[in-house]
Each structure stands twice: as C-alpha cells, then as structure tokens.
Design a protein around this motif. Structure first.
Motif, short mmCIF file in Angstrom:
data_model
loop_
_atom_site.label_atom_id
_atom_site.label_comp_id
_atom_site.label_asym_id
_atom_site.label_seq_id
_atom_site.Cartn_x
_atom_site.Cartn_y
_atom_site.Cartn_z
N THR A 135 0.83 -1.20 0.00
CA THR A 135 0.00 0.00 0.00
C THR A 135 0.87 1.25 0.00
OG1 THR A 135 -1.68 -1.18 1.29
CG2 THR A 135 -1.83 1.22 1.22
N GLY A 136 0.58 2.16 -0.93
CA GLY A 136 1.31 3.42 -0.97
C GLY A 136 2.59 3.40 -1.78
N VAL A 137 2.95 2.25 -2.32
CA VAL A 137 4.17 2.15 -3.15
C VAL A 137 3.77 2.04 -4.61
CG1 VAL A 137 6.21 0.78 -3.70
CG2 VAL A 137 5.56 1.13 -1.32
N ILE A 164 6.12 -5.86 6.39
CA ILE A 164 4.90 -6.58 6.78
C ILE A 164 4.24 -7.28 5.58
CG2 ILE A 164 2.53 -6.29 7.62
CD1 ILE A 164 3.63 -4.00 9.40
N GLU A 165 4.17 -6.56 4.44
CA GLU A 165 3.42 -7.09 3.31
C GLU A 165 4.24 -7.96 2.37
OE1 GLU A 165 0.86 -4.13 1.49
OE2 GLU A 165 0.85 -2.95 3.35
N LYS A 209 7.19 4.43 8.08
CA LYS A 209 5.93 3.73 7.90
C LYS A 209 5.91 2.92 6.61
CE LYS A 209 2.95 6.74 10.67
NZ LYS A 209 1.75 7.62 10.69
N THR A 210 6.44 3.50 5.52
CA THR A 210 6.49 2.77 4.25
C THR A 210 7.44 1.58 4.37
OG1 THR A 210 6.05 4.79 3.00
CG2 THR A 210 7.01 2.94 1.79
N ALA A 211 8.57 1.78 5.05
CA ALA A 211 9.52 0.69 5.25
C ALA A 211 8.87 -0.45 6.04
CB ALA A 211 10.76 1.21 5.98
N ALA A 249 13.40 -9.64 4.61
CA ALA A 249 13.30 -10.91 5.34
C ALA A 249 13.72 -10.76 6.79
CB ALA A 249 14.17 -11.97 4.65
N ASN A 250 14.70 -9.87 7.04
CA ASN A 250 15.21 -9.68 8.39
C ASN A 250 14.49 -8.56 9.14
OD1 ASN A 250 17.19 -11.69 8.09
ND2 ASN A 250 18.61 -10.25 7.12
#
Length: 205
Positions: free
Chosen positions: A80-82, A127-128, A120-122, A104-105
């Motif tokens: 979302t948002g990218v 998460i996604e 937040k984007t990071a 992954a880490n």
C-alpha cells in the motif's frame, strides 16, 4: 504484455534508457542498479520489462533480470502506498539480494534510508512482503546481469555479495553504502570474484 525488449541502446541516463527496435525508439524507465550494468551506447541490450497503463499514459519499465522486474511488480501490486516511482527509487538504492535480505530480516532502518521512504512505508514493505521474499524469481540473481547464467547457482553468488556487505558493515560502512561499493566491485572485477576480492576492491575504490 511486453515482457522484454532487445535492441540498440542509443542513449542512457541513470534512470532512463532509449532502445531502438525496428526503427522505433522506446524510452524505458530503469533503476540505477540496472543502469550500472548497461553496455556502451551503440551496443545491443536486452531488458526485462513491465508496462504500466494509466488513463493518460503508458510507461515502460526495464530491469537487468526477470527477478528484478518481478520484485518491482510485487512491490507495486502488494504494498500500500508504493507506486512505480517509489519502487524504482527503492531498487535504485539497494540491490535485489540486499533488498530481499533487509525485508526478510525486518531491517526497517536500512529500508527507511532510501530517498523518499519513511519509516511507515519501510514497515509496510516488511509486513506485506516478508512472506513473499524468496518466492519471486528465486532462481535468478541480480548478479546474472554481470555474467552468471541461469544454469549457474544463484544462491552462492548472492551469498558472496551478502558476506562482503556484512564485512564492510563490520568496518563501519552503512549498509546501503556497502551495497553500492560491492556492486561496483562486481562490475569492475567480474561475478566470479571471491568474497575477499570483492572486499579488497571495494575498500580500494
């Protein structure tokens, strides 16, 4: 769908390539990590592509390997948002092996250092995409564009790159800076270089 384009490279910048094919010149948006691998202008080049259609535009994006193209698509379709511009920025800053590794880490700190990418984007990237990392293009490596074919083992090549980056981290390099230094070392001495050779070349550059 246009999945690849091969033709004469007539012009190139860090974010664009013009490829002439059958008398037509195609402008292809590329990340810096792909621009680094382009041959000299006047040479034949092949890029793996994705076309993004909008109501008022049709934009072509190109990458050195199918794995990079597929990861680009994964980001714009699942995070979302990218959008394409932000995804291209992320892939311009980090090589695919490092990008996959940081996600992954859960390395939000490294991801958030990409230009225009906040915390937040990071976090959304982690998460996604965490569960999807390693699925897309796992048989291909970003290093294949530097001479490793699909018949070679991509994992050892990626591991050499990651080990070299970790070594530079231990010497005080920031992860993104270490990634760039090792990419340059690979381009200079070739993908068959050992981890030690990559480190020495990066430190000497």
């Amino acid at each position: 769908m246009i999945t690849s384009i091969q033709g004469l490279l007539t012009a190139a910048t860090p974010l664009h390539a013009i490829i002439e094919l059958n008398g037509l010149g195609y402008e292809v948006n590329i990340p810096v990590t792909t621009a680094e691998k382009l041959p000299q202008t006047g040479s034949t080049v092949k890029l793996h592509t994705l076309v993004i259609y909008r109501e008022d535009a049709q934009t072509l994006y190109g990458f050195a390997t199918p794995a990079e193209r597929d990861f680009f698509r994964l980001m714009i379709e699942h995070v979302t948002g990218v959008g394409p511009k932000m995804a291209l920025t992320i892939m311009s800053k980090l090589s695919l092996p490092l990008l996959q590794s940081t996600i992954a880490n859960g390395d939000v700190a490294t991801l958030s250092k990409c230009p225009g990418i906040g915390k937040k984007t990071a976090e959304r990237l982690v998460i996604e995409l965490r569960s999807k990392v390693g699925v897309t293009g796992s048989a291909e490596s970003v290093l294949s564009a530097s001479g490793i074919s699909s018949e070679d083992s991509a994992a050892p090549a990626d591991n050499k790159m990651r080990d070299a980056i970790l070594a530079l981290n231990a010497l005080g390099y920031k992860t993104a800076d270490a990634d760039e230094a090792i990419r340059r070392a690979i381009l200079a001495i070739g993908p068959k270089a050992t981890t030690e050779q990559l480190i020495k070349k990066a430190l000497g550059s």
